[in-house]
Motif scaffolding. Sequence first.
Motif, PDB file in Angstrom:
ATOM      1  N   PRO A 224       0.837  -1.205   0.000  1.00  0.00           N
ATOM      2  CA  PRO A 224       0.000   0.000   0.000  1.00  0.00           C
ATOM      3  C   PRO A 224       0.875   1.259   0.000  1.00  0.00           C
ATOM      4  O   PRO A 224       2.031   1.238   0.431  1.00  0.00           O
ATOM      5  N   VAL A 225       0.296   2.362  -0.489  1.00  0.00           N
ATOM      6  CA  VAL A 225       1.039   3.618  -0.616  1.00  0.00           C
ATOM      7  C   VAL A 225       1.684   4.024   0.686  1.00  0.00           C
ATOM      8  O   VAL A 225       2.878   4.372   0.734  1.00  0.00           O
ATOM      9  N   GLU A 226       0.927   4.003   1.772  1.00  0.00           N
ATOM     10  CA  GLU A 226       1.484   4.492   3.040  1.00  0.00           C
ATOM     11  C   GLU A 226       2.643   3.618   3.516  1.00  0.00           C
ATOM     12  O   GLU A 226       3.617   4.122   4.100  1.00  0.00           O
ATOM     13  N   ASP A 227       2.579   2.304   3.256  1.00  0.00           N
ATOM     14  CA  ASP A 227       3.685   1.432   3.652  1.00  0.00           C
ATOM     15  C   ASP A 227       4.941   1.725   2.833  1.00  0.00           C
ATOM     16  O   ASP A 227       6.059   1.736   3.369  1.00  0.00           O
ATOM     17  N   SER A 228       4.756   1.957   1.535  1.00  0.00           N
ATOM     18  CA  SER A 228       5.899   2.293   0.671  1.00  0.00           C
ATOM     19  C   SER A 228       6.522   3.616   1.098  1.00  0.00           C
ATOM     20  O   SER A 228       7.754   3.752   1.138  1.00  0.00           O
ATOM     21  N   LEU A 229       5.677   4.603   1.415  1.00  0.00           N
ATOM     22  CA  LEU A 229       6.195   5.886   1.884  1.00  0.00           C
ATOM     23  C   LEU A 229       6.977   5.717   3.184  1.00  0.00           C
ATOM     24  O   LEU A 229       8.057   6.297   3.355  1.00  0.00           O
ATOM     25  N   TYR A 230       6.435   4.927   4.092  1.00  0.00           N
ATOM     26  CA  TYR A 230       7.107   4.705   5.376  1.00  0.00           C
ATOM     27  C   TYR A 230       8.503   4.130   5.171  1.00  0.00           C
ATOM     28  O   TYR A 230       9.483   4.601   5.770  1.00  0.00           O
ATOM     29  N   GLU A 231       8.626   3.124   4.313  1.00  0.00           N
ATOM     30  CA  GLU A 231       9.931   2.490   4.092  1.00  0.00           C
ATOM     31  C   GLU A 231      10.919   3.475   3.472  1.00  0.00           C
ATOM     32  O   GLU A 231      12.101   3.495   3.841  1.00  0.00           O
ATOM     33  N   LEU A 232      10.462   4.303   2.519  1.00  0.00           N
ATOM     34  CA  LEU A 232      11.364   5.275   1.894  1.00  0.00           C
ATOM     35  C   LEU A 232      11.791   6.358   2.879  1.00  0.00           C
ATOM     36  O   LEU A 232      12.953   6.782   2.892  1.00  0.00           O
ATOM     37  N   ILE A 233      10.870   6.822   3.706  1.00  0.00           N
ATOM     38  CA  ILE A 233      11.217   7.818   4.716  1.00  0.00           C
ATOM     39  C   ILE A 233      12.197   7.225   5.724  1.00  0.00           C
ATOM     40  O   ILE A 233      13.187   7.862   6.104  1.00  0.00           O
ATOM     41  N   ARG A 234      11.935   6.021   6.156  1.00  0.00           N
ATOM     42  CA  ARG A 234      12.803   5.365   7.136  1.00  0.00           C
ATOM     43  C   ARG A 234      14.217   5.184   6.584  1.00  0.00           C
ATOM     44  O   ARG A 234      15.210   5.510   7.243  1.00  0.00           O
TER      45      ARG A 234
END
Length: 465
Positions: A224-234
């Motif tokens: 999901p979008v939010e999971d992908s964003l989380y991994e990139l931010i992390r």
Amino acid sequence: MQLSFHGAAQTVTGSKHLITLENGTNILLDCGLFQGLGSQTEELNQDFGFNPSSISYVILSHAHIDHCGLLPKLVAEGFNGPIFSTAPTMDLARILLLDSAKIQEQDAEYLNRHLEAHEDLHYPLYTENDVINTINKFKIIEYNEVFHINEDISFVFTDAGHILGSAAIHLSIIENGKETKISFSGDVGRYGDLLLKNPQVFNQSDYIILESTYGDKLHKDTAPVEDSLYELIRETCVINKGKLIIPAFSVGRTQELLFALNSLELKNKLPDLNYYVDSPLSAKATAILKNHPDVYNNGVKGIMRIDEDIFNFKGLRFIENVEESKALNNEARPCVIISSSGMADSGRVKHHIKNTITNKKNTILIVGYAEPRSLAGRLVSGAKEVQIFKNTYFVQANIQSLHSMSAHGDCDDLLQFLTNQDPKLVKKIFLVHGVPDVQNAFANNLEEKGFKDVIIPSLGESFTL
């Protein structure tokens, strides 16, 4: 009657489609700015391919600049008729066109300061005063209202689910006693969009002008979008201590990003960082979207019962003035910067990319369609070096893309959009807003579904209906 194509023909920008009747009436569907086409861009935006003063009416599908961005130039060069749109489209067009005029003036000033001896001065395509004159010509039409322009021409807007206010246009034209029904999809949104309702069904048409941006693809990201964003931010900001730069259109994409980041906060997963939206336009567009809660899908309305501001979260800051924007380039702390434009060919994001692209700690995330010749398109394609403001930069930053955030429907979405159409009764489908390889693949798919006459028009090509 004649149908001619003056933009978004074998490319994804500059939407302009002209219907000419035997009595001389000219109906222009969209009047978009060409973007991201390299050295061709300026030349294409100078010449409409028709006389602006000959246009009788403009019907606008939505407010993205590649669909409305040349309206002020059309008005400045002689168009004096009404511009029909939905109310949210007019609200968005006002801020987008004023911003476009301002960016053109700023870019012209910047380029003129760095002018080579042999180069001519740069001028904006239109001024803020031209924009004001244009907005005064808008006439608001509601979704699903049959509006009669005159006794022979009527049309209906249906929700296209692409951005706030976006509409497909369905025309009924009587000529020589015969009725012809023409549908123009505008840009078709996603079924199951993060924020918006699904595209509406529409009545049977004789001719369909259909966008084809992702006609050969499926938006199937692994997470999901939010999971992908989380991994990139992390990875970028927490582990590598770098900056995450996200080129994003001020209308639609930026709000989806804010919604996804807010969802992370609601789940206590959002990293404790500064999140900057460096686009005054985005702040205005977000406020407009908040004023039209009727467009949200049921899932979003459910979240609003526990969180009344779905676009706000800890660490978020909207950057207003140029000085604050420039200061971000000296920001030493890890952060996330969302800035327009989405194709990275204009606006503040070009400066942010210029200042981060040579550092391996940083990531540039492309979250929507990028025309292959645009800066974003070249980065996604794996370019090792790029030109930004006439200087060459080696690409050292991590380049990522997230296709599932595109506001354009994929192949399955486009086919679902046509579900209510009987292929045997559709005389022709014209594929626009796509590149040739994609359009050819999609045309084959449509023919397999029973649509027997699928045409891929070239720029300036005309057809008798």
